[in-house]
Design a protein around this motif. Structure first.
Motif, PDB file in Angstrom:
ATOM      1  N   ASP A 253       0.800  -1.181   0.024  1.00 49.65           N
ATOM      2  CA  ASP A 253       0.017  -0.036   0.021  1.00 49.65           C
ATOM      3  C   ASP A 253       0.975   1.336   0.011  1.00 49.65           C
TER       4      ASP A 253
ATOM      5  N   TRP B  22       0.456   3.053  -3.126  1.00 52.67           N
ATOM      6  CA  TRP B  22      -0.690   3.836  -3.126  1.00 52.67           C
ATOM      7  C   TRP B  22      -0.497   5.298  -2.422  1.00 52.67           C
ATOM      8  N   LEU B  23       0.143   4.986  -1.316  1.00 53.22           N
ATOM      9  CA  LEU B  23       0.431   6.121  -0.367  1.00 53.22           C
ATOM     10  C   LEU B  23       1.191   7.302  -0.989  1.00 53.22           C
TER      11      LEU B  23
ATOM     12  N   ALA C 158      -2.106   8.522  -3.323  1.00 52.86           N
ATOM     13  CA  ALA C 158      -2.850   9.566  -2.233  1.00 52.86           C
ATOM     14  C   ALA C 158      -2.257  10.629  -1.807  1.00 52.86           C
TER      15      ALA C 158
ATOM     16  N   GLU D  14      -3.757  10.329   3.732  1.00 54.27           N
ATOM     17  CA  GLU D  14      -3.997   9.298   5.052  1.00 54.27           C
ATOM     18  C   GLU D  14      -2.923   8.647   5.297  1.00 54.27           C
TER      19      GLU D  14
ATOM     20  N   HIS E  45      -0.956   5.226   6.034  1.00 53.95           N
ATOM     21  CA  HIS E  45      -0.892   4.025   5.331  1.00 53.95           C
ATOM     22  C   HIS E  45      -1.308   2.812   6.491  1.00 53.95           C
TER      23      HIS E  45
ATOM     24  N   ASN F 112      -3.873   2.962   8.205  1.00 54.20           N
ATOM     25  CA  ASN F 112      -5.426   2.848   8.439  1.00 54.20           C
ATOM     26  C   ASN F 112      -5.840   2.156   6.911  1.00 54.20           C
ATOM     27  N   TYR F 113      -5.240   1.719   6.029  1.00 55.67           N
ATOM     28  CA  TYR F 113      -5.659   0.886   4.990  1.00 55.67           C
ATOM     29  C   TYR F 113      -5.953  -0.434   5.468  1.00 55.67           C
TER      30      TYR F 113
ATOM     31  N   THR G 208      -4.879  -3.172   4.224  1.00 54.61           N
ATOM     32  CA  THR G 208      -4.081  -4.119   4.238  1.00 54.61           C
ATOM     33  C   THR G 208      -2.911  -4.297   5.499  1.00 54.61           C
ATOM     34  N   HIS G 209      -3.351  -3.470   6.282  1.00 52.72           N
ATOM     35  CA  HIS G 209      -2.474  -3.469   7.776  1.00 52.72           C
ATOM     36  C   HIS G 209      -3.603  -3.796   8.678  1.00 52.72           C
TER      37      HIS G 209
END
Length: 85
Positions: free
Chosen positions: A39, A42-43, A47, A51, A53, A55-56, A58-59
């Motif tokens: 992720d 994405w971060l 993004a 936010e 990462h 909080n995604y 996948t964590h």
């Protein structure tokens, strides 16, 4: 975190019984140790740090538990193929 996750997968691999210590399991362990941080792409790429990462989904350990169960039930152990494809 790749620097921290890779050595921890090596420690976990060394704790496995000898019958499970195969080259395939070694590489799957390495991949599995860094995959939760995928992720970060994405971060940093999309993004732009709006936010954290952690909080995604996948964590969340439950996400990986369900993903692992899905993989176990879908793989045909005899042919190493996914049974529903």
């Amino acid at each position: 975190m790749f620097i921290g996750h890779l050595p921890s997968s090596l420690v976990a691999f060394n704790a496995l019984p000898d019958s499970w210590k195969t080259k395939r399991n070694f590489y799957l362990g390495l991949l599995g140790s860094i995959f939760p941080d995928i992720d970060l792409i994405w971060l940093y790429g999309i993004a732009q740090h709006k936010e954290h990462h952690h909080n995604y989904p996948t964590h969340i350990p439950f996400f990986w538990f369900v993903t692992g169960l899905f993989a176990l039930f879908c793989c045909d152990k005899k042919s190493s193929r996914i049974s529903w494809l």
